[in-house]
Design an enzyme around this catalytic site. Structure first.
Site: not given
Ligand code: UD1
Length: 420
Positions: A22-23, A116, A121, A305, A397
């Site tokens: 998925k990711n 979420c 997020r 995850d 999902r």
């Molecule tokens: C992706 C994965 C999700 C997984 C996560 C961490 C997808 C679709 N989803 O989510 O399944 O749990 O990686 O391995 O690939 N953050 C900020 N600011 C930002 C972006 C992130 O503060 O602009 C923080 C988030 O709140 C969180 C952390 O960074 O605490 C990790 O987020 P991130 O690595 O961006 O995860 P996702 O890409 O949302």
């Protein structure tokens, strides 16, 4: 609303092929916009989040249809650059479309993906990176109006290796003039999969899997065929299922190099795991033992995850295991449901202590989020009697068919419609 009825207490004995990731596929679907051409994605999982991405592509004027070989996406007739608030909220990772739309059209309009189940997020790192590539962003009433007369490649240093920000910036950088270096980039295997897809389509991206991803922008991309990597979190889920229930499970196509922190913990707990090109086999003959503190961290650390499913597999272990969740604020929501089944778990802030119990009992439980829902299924396999897992829309999902896969592994599971 559908629910899963799981009869626990049976050892597993079976094999399953692990679905596409998925990711990986979600950012790849956004990346198809860059090609302005037809792309055929093999091993594309049939998931709610994939359907949401298809909806987004269609509202942008693109065509997507399922064929025997996979999902065919034609982005040649893209005629929109805005995504509605309803679609943005439908899927949290819709933000990845921003970089792709900007690279293709020079402008985009989206709303915030919103909070979420796992807590806030934010996308501040995505937006800061896009600004440094030359995007002007107006933020009014939750709508982001973005414009870039020219995207210009440059060095971007992420303050945290965010997976989504790395992907968004890789896509935007493909449409930028010159070279972009993304430093402190996320190193997850899905980043490498996105890089490989982009390169098949004529991009020049390197460094995926390391802390610096380099994109030589401004190249004209074309369509192509690509096979999505196997889902390492689905594989982790079924390994934990075998660990929880005991018995033997063969996960075809699973790649241990993507899962080594998870398999290391399961070995410590007493499982025998062997892997080769064909997949991973897991044999669990004894009651598991507690393991050293499990700390979630960006890849190659232990994946957030997989935290919930591992926790579920250790509920009947001998001794106590400490979990430390370092990525998301709100990732223990499955704990109260596991406690209904007789688990002994104490949560304090980012720490959870799981003390193994002799037996778990089946109970009616509700999914709180995707991986938390999967954890309830894992625990149910180890519980006596029947567990009714409700609100399984969360599970759908990310898992093509949890009941099909668990049945293939020898579990007794069926999906029914709950009475209102
Ligand atoms: C992706 C994965 C999700 C997984 C996560 C961490 C997808 C679709 N989803 O989510 O399944 O749990 O990686 O391995 O690939 N953050 C900020 N600011 C930002 C972006 C992130 O503060 O602009 C923080 C988030 O709140 C969180 C952390 O960074 O605490 C990790 O987020 P991130 O690595 O961006 O995860 P996702 O890409 O949302």
């Amino acid at each position: 609303m559908s629910q899963l009825l799981i009869q626990g207490g049976r050892r597993l004995d079976g094999e399953v092929r692990v679905q596409g990731a998925k990711n990986s596929v979600l950012p790849i679907l956004a990346a198809t916009l860059l090609t302005g051409d037809t792309v055929l994605l093999g091993n594309c999982p049939h998931l709610r989040d994939v359907e949401a991405s298809i909806q987004i592509l269609r509202t942008l004027g693109c065509d997507a249809r399922w064929e025997a070989e996979g999902l065919a996406v034609d982005t040649s007739r893209m005629d929109g650059c805005a995504i509605s608030d309803a679609l943005m909220r439908e899927m949290r990772s819709s933000a990845i479309f921003l970089g792709a739309i900007l690279a293709r059209c020079g402008q985009a309009e989206i709303s915030y993906p919103g909070g979420c189940e796992l807590g806030p997020r934010p996308i501040d790192l995505h937006l800061a990176g896009l600004r440094s590539l030359g995007v002007e962003i107006q933020d009014a009433g939750g709508i982001l109006r973005c414009r870039a007369a020219r995207l210009r490649g440059r060095e971007i240093v992420l303050s945290f290796p965010s997976v989504g920000a790395t992907e968004n910036l890789m896509l935007a950088a493909c449409g930028a003039e010159g070279t972009t270096s993304i430093c402190n980039a996320a190193r997850e295997p899905e980043i490498t999969d996105l890089q490989n897809f982009l390169n098949v389509c004529g991009a020049r991206v390197s460094g995926g899997g390391s802390s610096t991803v380099v994109v030589e922008g401004g190249r004209k991309l074309h369509g192509g065929a690509y096979t999505v990597m196997p889902d390492r979190i689905v594989a982790a889920t079924y390994l934990c299922a075998a660990a929880a229930a005991g018995g033997t499970a063969l996960l075809r196509d699973a790649r241990e190099q993507h899962l080594s922190t998870v398999t290391a913990v399961l070995r410590q707990a007493g499982c025998d795991i062997v892997s080769d090109q064909a997949g991973i086999a897991c044999v669990c003959q004894r009651r598991l033992r507690a393991v050293r503190t499990v700390r979630t961290a960006p890849y190659p650390g232990f994946p957030t995850d997989a935290q919930a499913v591992l926790m579920a597999s250790l509920l009947r272990s001998r001794g106590a295991t400490v979990f430390e969740e370092n990525i998301f604020e709100n990732r223990y929501r499955h704990v109260d449901e596991l406690v209904r089944m007789g688990a002994d778990i104490q949560v304090s802030g980012r720490t959870a202590v799981v003390t193994g119990v002799e037996t778990l009992q089946g109970a009616p439980v509700r999914c709180t989020d995707l991986r938390g829902g999967a954890a309830l299924c894992v625990a149910a396999l180890a519980a006596e009697g029947e567990t009714r897992v409700m609100e399984i829309g969360h599970i759908d999902r990310g898992y093509e068919s949890m009941e099909r896969d668990l049945r293939a592994l020898g579990a007794c599971v069926r999906r029914t419609e709950a009475e209102a």
